[in-house]
Design an enzyme around this catalytic site. Structure first.
Site, PDB file in Angstrom:
ATOM      1  N   ASP A   1       0.833  -1.202   0.000  1.00  0.00           N
ATOM      2  CA  ASP A   1       0.000   0.000   0.000  1.00  0.00           C
ATOM      3  C   ASP A   1       0.871   1.257   0.000  1.00  0.00           C
ATOM      4  O   ASP A   1       2.099   1.193  -0.018  1.00  0.00           O
ATOM      5  CB  ASP A   1      -0.933  -0.032   1.213  1.00  0.00           C
TER       6      ASP A   1
ATOM      7  N   ASP B   1     -10.129   2.738  -3.425  1.00  0.00           N
ATOM      8  CA  ASP B   1     -10.763   1.520  -2.923  1.00  0.00           C
ATOM      9  C   ASP B   1     -12.184   1.370  -3.456  1.00  0.00           C
ATOM     10  O   ASP B   1     -12.939   2.342  -3.541  1.00  0.00           O
ATOM     11  CB  ASP B   1     -10.822   1.542  -1.397  1.00  0.00           C
TER      12      ASP B   1
END
Length: 385
Positions: free
Chosen positions: A154, A209
Site C-alpha cells: 500500500d 478503494d
C-alpha cells in the site's frame, strides 16, 4: 524540527538504496496470468484474526476453489503488532495472530494454497500499524523466511518521498530475499503507475478503494480502462478486489461486476466471507467459462469500444476469437444492444456463445441484437464462422 531531520534521513537512505543497490532489479518471470484468490479486507477489515484465516483456508478447499484457478489466501492490513520488536523485526499481533505468520503460511501450504500478506511503503500502514519504510530488506527477509508468496504493498504515510523510489526499493528487497513473492502495488493510480510499475510489479492498483455498490464498481472499471494498453502477461491493471457476495448489490449486478473483471483481465480476489457464502454467489465466482476469459493465454485487457447513453460494450481478443461484455448503465429500463460484426470484429459471420447461459446461441450474419435489462450484462465468446 526532529520530524524534518527524520524525513531527510529516510529520503537520503532510500535514494541511496534505489540508485546504488548491488543487485540490478529484474522482475521475476511469474504472474503471467491475473492472480486469483481471496483477500480479507473487503469483508473483515481490521477484525481479521487467525481463526478467520484458518477457517477461510479450510473453506477455500471444501468449496473446491483451486479447481477453478483460485490459489492465494491473503491477509490484509491489521495483522501486524502495534510496534516492531526492539531489534526492528516486524511482528504479528499477539492478540489476533498468536501463532504468527509462518504458522499460518505453513497451514495454507499444507492445503496446497499460497499465502499473502499486506504492508505499506510508509512509516505506518493505512490502519496505523508499522509500515515498511526504512525496513524494506529486513521485512522482505522476514516474509521469505515465513514462506510468504504474495505481497500487497500500500501507499499510506509516505512522508512525501517519491513513490517510484519507495516501491522500487521494496521490489529490490523482495528480489534479494529470494522467495519469488508476487508483488501487488496498491498506489491507487495517483502517480500513473501503469507507466512505471510493469518494470517492478506483477499488478498495480489503478483506482481508489472499491465499495460494495454499483456506482463505485462502475467508476473503478471505467478508470481502469484508461491504461488498458499497458497491461499484459505478468503486468496487470487492478481495479481492486471483488465485492461479489457482500450484499450491497443484487446477484445480477454481481454478474456484471464479475464479467467486467474477467474480460478486463483484472485480478480475481474474492472479498466475501467464504464460510457463509450463498450458492448463487458461489455459482458466479466459479463460472469456469468466464474465468477462462480472464485467464486466456493471450492476456489482452478488453477495452470499451462502444459508448452509448444506455450501455457500454467492452471487447477484447482471446485465443481463437473475441470476448464481449455489454452492460446496461440504466437503473431502470432496457438497453437495446447491437453487435455489428464488421465494426467490432472485421468479419461478416460469427458464432456466439453465452457464457452465463453456458450455451451456443448459433451462427449469425452481419449483426446481433439483444435487449439487456437494467444493470445487467451480456457476456459472449465470439468466433469467426
Amino acid at each position: 524540527m526532529k520530524n524534518f531531520f527524520i524525513f531527510i534521513l529516510i529520503s537520503t537512505l532510500l535514494m541511496i538504496i534505489s540508485k546504488c543497490s548491488s543487485i540490478p532489479h529484474q522482475k521475476p518471470q511469474f504472474g503471467k496470468k491475473p492472480q486469483m484468490g481471496w483477500n480479507s479486507w473487503n469483508k473483515f477489515g481490521c477484525t481479521v484474526n487467525e481463526t478467520v484465516m484458518r477457517s477461510t483456508i479450510d473453506t477455500f478447499i471444501s468449496l473446491r476453489l483451486p479447481d477453478f484457478g483460485y490459489e492465494f489466501v491473503n491477509v490484509d492490513d491489521c495483522w501486524e503488532a502495534p510496534e516492531r520488536a526492539p531489534n526492528g523485526n516486524i511482528l504479528s499481533d499477539p492478540k489476533t495472530f498468536p501463532s504468527g505468520m509462518k504458522a499460518l503460511a505453513d497451514y495454507a501450504h499444507t492445503k496446497g494454497l499460497k499465502f499473502g500478506l499486506y504492508s505499506s511503503a510508509g512509516l505506518r500502514t493505512c490502519a496505523g500499524r508499522p509500515g515498511t519504510m526504512g525496513y524494506e530488506l529486513m521485512d522482505a527477509q522476514s516474509y521469505a523466511s515465513w514462506g510468504v508468496d504474495y505481497l500487497k504493498y500500500d501507499n499510506c504515510n509516505s512522508q512525501h518521498i517519491p513513490v517510484q523510489i519507495r516501491f522500487e526499493t521494496m521490489a529490490r528487497a523482495l528480489q534479494k530475499a529470494g522467495n519469488n513473492i508476487f508483488f501487488s502495488i496498491c498506489e491507487w493510480g495517483v502517480n500513473q503507475p501503469a507507466t512505471w510499475a510493469p518494470a517492478i510489479a506483477n499488478s498495480w492498483r489503478t483506482t481508489d478503494d472499491i465499495s460494495d455498490n454499483w456506482n463505485s464498481m462502475m467508476l473503478n472499471i471505467l478508470i481502469n480502462d484508461v491504461t488498458a494498453d499497458y497491461a499484459g502477461p505478468g503486468a496487470w491493471n487492478d481495479p481492486d478486489m471483488l465485492e461479489v457476495g457482500n450484499g450491497g448489490m443484487d446477484n445480477e449486478e454481481y454478474k456484471s461486476h464479475f464479467s467486467l473483471w474477467c474480460i478486463t483481465k483484472a485480478p480475481l480476489l474474492i472479498g466475501c466471507d467464504l464460510t457463509k457464502i450463498k450458492n448463487e454467489t458461489l455459482q458466479i465466482l466459479t463460472n469456469a467459462e468466464a474465468i477462462a476469459i480472464n485467464q486466456d493465454d493471450l492476456g489482452e485487457q478488453a477495452k470499451i469500444v462502444v459508448r452509448e447513453s444506455t450501455h457500454l460494450i467492452w471487447k477484447g481478443r482471446i485465443v481463437g476469437g473475441w470476448a464481449v461484455v455489454a452492460v446496461n448503465l440504466l437503473g431502470n429500463g432496457e438497453a437495446d444492444v447491437v453487435l455489428n460484426f464488421k465494426n467490432l470484429f472485421g468479419v461478416h459471420s460469427v458464432k456466439i456463445r453465452d457464457l452465463w447461459a453456458h450455451k451456443d446461441l448459433g451462427t449469425f450474419n452481419g449483426s446481433f441484437n439483444v435487449s439487456v435489462k437494467a444493470h445487467r450484462c451480456i457476456f459472449y465468446k465470439i468466433v469467426k464462422a
